[in-house]
Write a protein that holds these residues in place. Sequence first.
Motif, mmCIF file in Angstrom:
data_model
loop_
_atom_site.group_PDB
_atom_site.id
_atom_site.type_symbol
_atom_site.label_atom_id
_atom_site.label_comp_id
_atom_site.label_asym_id
_atom_site.label_seq_id
_atom_site.Cartn_x
_atom_site.Cartn_y
_atom_site.Cartn_z
ATOM 1 N N ALA A 55 53.104 13.980 -33.142
ATOM 2 C CA ALA A 55 54.454 14.544 -33.241
ATOM 3 C C ALA A 55 54.458 16.074 -33.206
ATOM 4 O O ALA A 55 55.465 16.690 -32.854
ATOM 5 N N PHE A 56 53.332 16.698 -33.561
ATOM 6 C CA PHE A 56 53.227 18.164 -33.548
ATOM 7 C C PHE A 56 52.697 18.685 -32.225
ATOM 8 O O PHE A 56 52.504 19.888 -32.066
ATOM 9 N N GLY A 57 52.414 17.777 -31.284
ATOM 10 C CA GLY A 57 51.864 18.186 -29.999
ATOM 11 C C GLY A 57 50.359 18.373 -30.030
ATOM 12 O O GLY A 57 49.767 18.846 -29.063
ATOM 13 N N ASP A 58 49.717 18.020 -31.163
ATOM 14 C CA ASP A 58 48.262 18.150 -31.286
ATOM 15 C C ASP A 58 47.593 16.845 -30.877
ATOM 16 O O ASP A 58 48.152 15.755 -31.040
ATOM 17 N N TYR A 59 46.360 16.949 -30.402
ATOM 18 C CA TYR A 59 45.606 15.752 -30.045
ATOM 19 C C TYR A 59 44.815 15.196 -31.225
ATOM 20 O O TYR A 59 44.421 14.036 -31.222
ATOM 21 N N LEU A 60 44.585 16.053 -32.224
ATOM 22 C CA LEU A 60 43.854 15.614 -33.408
ATOM 23 C C LEU A 60 44.810 15.442 -34.580
ATOM 24 O O LEU A 60 45.612 16.343 -34.868
ATOM 25 N N THR A 61 44.721 14.308 -35.245
ATOM 26 C CA THR A 61 45.494 14.049 -36.454
ATOM 27 C C THR A 61 44.545 13.998 -37.641
ATOM 28 O O THR A 61 43.643 13.152 -37.667
ATOM 29 N N PRO A 62 44.670 14.906 -38.598
ATOM 30 C CA PRO A 62 43.757 14.882 -39.754
ATOM 31 C C PRO A 62 43.770 13.515 -40.450
ATOM 32 O O PRO A 62 44.830 12.927 -40.663
ATOM 33 N N SER A 63 42.585 13.017 -40.776
ATOM 34 C CA SER A 63 42.466 11.718 -41.473
ATOM 35 C C SER A 63 42.679 11.940 -42.963
ATOM 36 O O SER A 63 41.767 11.788 -43.777
ATOM 37 N N VAL A 64 43.894 12.306 -43.297
ATOM 38 C CA VAL A 64 44.270 12.637 -44.676
ATOM 39 C C VAL A 64 45.562 11.898 -45.013
ATOM 40 O O VAL A 64 46.480 11.838 -44.194
ATOM 41 N N VAL A 65 45.624 11.336 -46.217
ATOM 42 C CA VAL A 65 46.807 10.598 -46.672
ATOM 43 C C VAL A 65 47.243 11.147 -48.023
ATOM 44 O O VAL A 65 46.415 11.395 -48.906
ATOM 45 N N SER A 66 48.557 11.326 -48.174
ATOM 46 C CA SER A 66 49.109 11.788 -49.450
ATOM 47 C C SER A 66 50.348 10.943 -49.764
ATOM 48 O O SER A 66 51.114 10.584 -48.863
ATOM 49 N N ILE A 67 50.510 10.601 -51.027
ATOM 50 C CA ILE A 67 51.653 9.805 -51.459
ATOM 51 C C ILE A 67 52.489 10.628 -52.447
ATOM 52 O O ILE A 67 51.974 11.120 -53.454
ATOM 53 N N GLY A 68 53.788 10.784 -52.130
ATOM 54 C CA GLY A 68 54.674 11.522 -53.017
ATOM 55 C C GLY A 68 55.050 10.689 -54.234
ATOM 56 O O GLY A 68 54.911 9.464 -54.241
ATOM 57 N N LYS A 69 55.547 11.353 -55.269
ATOM 58 C CA LYS A 69 55.933 10.649 -56.502
ATOM 59 C C LYS A 69 57.048 9.629 -56.243
ATOM 60 O O LYS A 69 57.166 8.625 -56.951
ATOM 61 N N ASP A 70 57.848 9.896 -55.182
ATOM 62 C CA ASP A 70 58.935 8.987 -54.847
ATOM 63 C C ASP A 70 58.490 7.888 -53.889
ATOM 64 O O ASP A 70 59.298 7.106 -53.396
ATOM 65 N N GLY A 71 57.167 7.836 -53.591
ATOM 66 C CA GLY A 71 56.635 6.813 -52.707
ATOM 67 C C GLY A 71 56.565 7.215 -51.250
ATOM 68 O O GLY A 71 56.106 6.435 -50.402
ATOM 69 N N THR A 72 57.015 8.440 -50.933
ATOM 70 C CA THR A 72 56.944 8.909 -49.547
ATOM 71 C C THR A 72 55.485 9.024 -49.103
ATOM 72 O O THR A 72 54.648 9.563 -49.840
ATOM 73 N N VAL A 73 55.197 8.520 -47.912
ATOM 74 C CA VAL A 73 53.838 8.555 -47.379
ATOM 75 C C VAL A 73 53.703 9.710 -46.395
ATOM 76 O O VAL A 73 54.489 9.827 -45.441
ATOM 77 N N TYR A 74 52.715 10.567 -46.621
ATOM 78 C CA TYR A 74 52.424 11.684 -45.720
ATOM 79 C C TYR A 74 51.057 11.434 -45.086
ATOM 80 O O TYR A 74 50.091 11.124 -45.780
ATOM 81 N N VAL A 75 51.006 11.572 -43.773
ATOM 82 C CA VAL A 75 49.749 11.337 -43.051
ATOM 83 C C VAL A 75 49.510 12.491 -42.092
ATOM 84 O O VAL A 75 50.440 12.944 -41.414
ATOM 85 N N GLY A 76 48.277 12.962 -42.021
ATOM 86 C CA GLY A 76 47.922 13.962 -41.020
ATOM 87 C C GLY A 76 48.080 15.387 -41.483
ATOM 88 O O GLY A 76 47.640 15.764 -42.574
#
Length: 636
Positions: A55-76
């Motif tokens: 979605a950012f126009g990059d070919y590499l997506t960081p293999s990183v996952v974060s979960i917000g306190k409200d359950g929102t999932v963040y990837v990359g």
Amino acid sequence: MCTFLKGDYERYKVKKEKQLADGGHMGRIIGIDLGTTNSAAAVWENGESHLIPNAFGDYLTPSVVSIGKDGTVYVGKIAKERLVTHPEDTVSVFKRFMGTEKIYSLAGKKYRPEELSALVLKRLKEDAEHYLGEEITEAVISVPAYFNDLARNATKNAGELAGFHVERIINEPSAASLYYQCRSQMEDAVMLVFDFGGGTLDVSLVECFDNIVEILAVSGDNHLGGSDFDRLIADMFWKSCGLSENRFSAEDAAIVLERAENCKFELTGQETAQMCVTLAGREYRMEVSRKELILQAEPLFERMAQPIRRVLSDGQKSAREVDAVVLVGGSCKMPVVQKYLNYLLQRTDIAVVSPDYMIALGAGVYAGIKERNADIRDMLLTDICPFSLSVSQYNEADPNRDLCDVLIERNMALPVSRETIMTTAHDRQTKMRFKVYQGEAMYAEDNLLLGSITVPVPVGPEGKEKVRVRYTYDINGILVVDVHVVSTGQEKQLVIRNDKIKLSEKELKKRLEQLNKLKIHPRDLEENRLVLARAEKLHRETTGYIREQIDSRVQYFNYYLGRQDVLSINKGRKQLNLFLDYVEEQCLQEAAFEGTADGFSRWYESSKQAVDAQDQVDYRKEEQEYELWRGGHLTS
């Protein structure tokens, strides 16, 4: 289990079953490099493997996952930023623990490594569908060659949790070799794949022959990567400025390490770099050159050399026999690493071709093969056994410590089937017990016991009774042990499988049927019987020197068959067929054969017209191997 992932997967399965029931076709197949630090995806289009931007126009997506306190999932990319701001709810490098019982706690919920990997894969799937404008239903996912069956199964589960159908897991060095071969148009070659990432080093020896890509050997260092050079440059900075790291805060130390990484990047494009850091209100500077870095990094380079030496030794190849060195991983872009490899392997032709994306692009090539695209030929990628499998053997010198007789050695291509003959060790022995072990130790007790099987034998003197013991093993972790008492014909079978890999009875039956096909000795396969029958026919039709040459070459092919190695047998069959072609087309037509070096040379020259230049390089290697074998055979 993540409920939102499980729901997606269940909906996917229902949709897939409906499509297949309706006779419809599933969507596109993509290739994925599920990396420790970064992940990437590729697709086969217009005769090439193309990277898929996120979605950012990059070919590499960081293999990183974060979960917000409200359950929102963040990837990359966003999740990577949260490593600093929300470290307790963010995680990376979970790939290292695939197939283990490790649990991560994020925002009050527990996640297994494959569940976190599934979130990364799901993001890649969404990006691919947005980019291609169509549904993606299947993925080819790469894994390190040393991954065991548990880690491979966990990777497959991660893909299915993300909504993919995952029929094929491929080895990372195979993917890199496949892309390099596709790009360079090298038909037959031995490649050394040097995968140097941020935290690990993986070295593989890969051979490409006809349409087969086979891994000959793997080795590596799970604790050596580009981050070790960052740490080294940081240590050089502390020492150069006369500072002690212990006197500064963890935040200051992190800043120095970050600037050290930037300094490393600068040295990639220039001979010298300057490192400037402000600590406790004072500015400190250090200038470093590539030459200085090389001198300080000597222990790291020596660690780099060890797995290279090991794969060459295990693969029974010299550095001169390596046709290409394939560099994979961002750390390979360091000129000092490239120069060291040039020195170590005594070559100057090591080229850097998209090391960050090589595996993803190779997975994209294989996705094209699975889609059966007309503009790419089918290829067979083999897996390897990462450990040795042996049977206990009576130790006459020390009866209390059995030895291990290795049937399947580490680095053998899978699936594989090997057989040995065991005899009774004592007079009046009434039964024989065979213990199955995994490991590399000489003594059985020092390896991992997997199981045992016992068969009765007729009473007789020591060594009279013979029992055939056959191991058949595949990458799914299924080991089939067959024992056959020669004199009585009695047979028994033991199936050993990893209980942590859940297979339905239908799946297990299918896998066992596939393994049963391997129990046919290569000598009995139709294509090998055909070339031997052809040689026997020509033996009857010829005399003198021609007949002697046919006999000798049939013995050489039988030597290959005895080794029961698919790639070697294919080579041997191709070489024997070439020779028989010459006998039929030249000798029998002319009704004469000079039996001299000149005559042989004419045949060799005529063979050049039938195959391309690369084939000739390989044919000369085969001739040299044949002459070496023939010399040893005649003097033994």
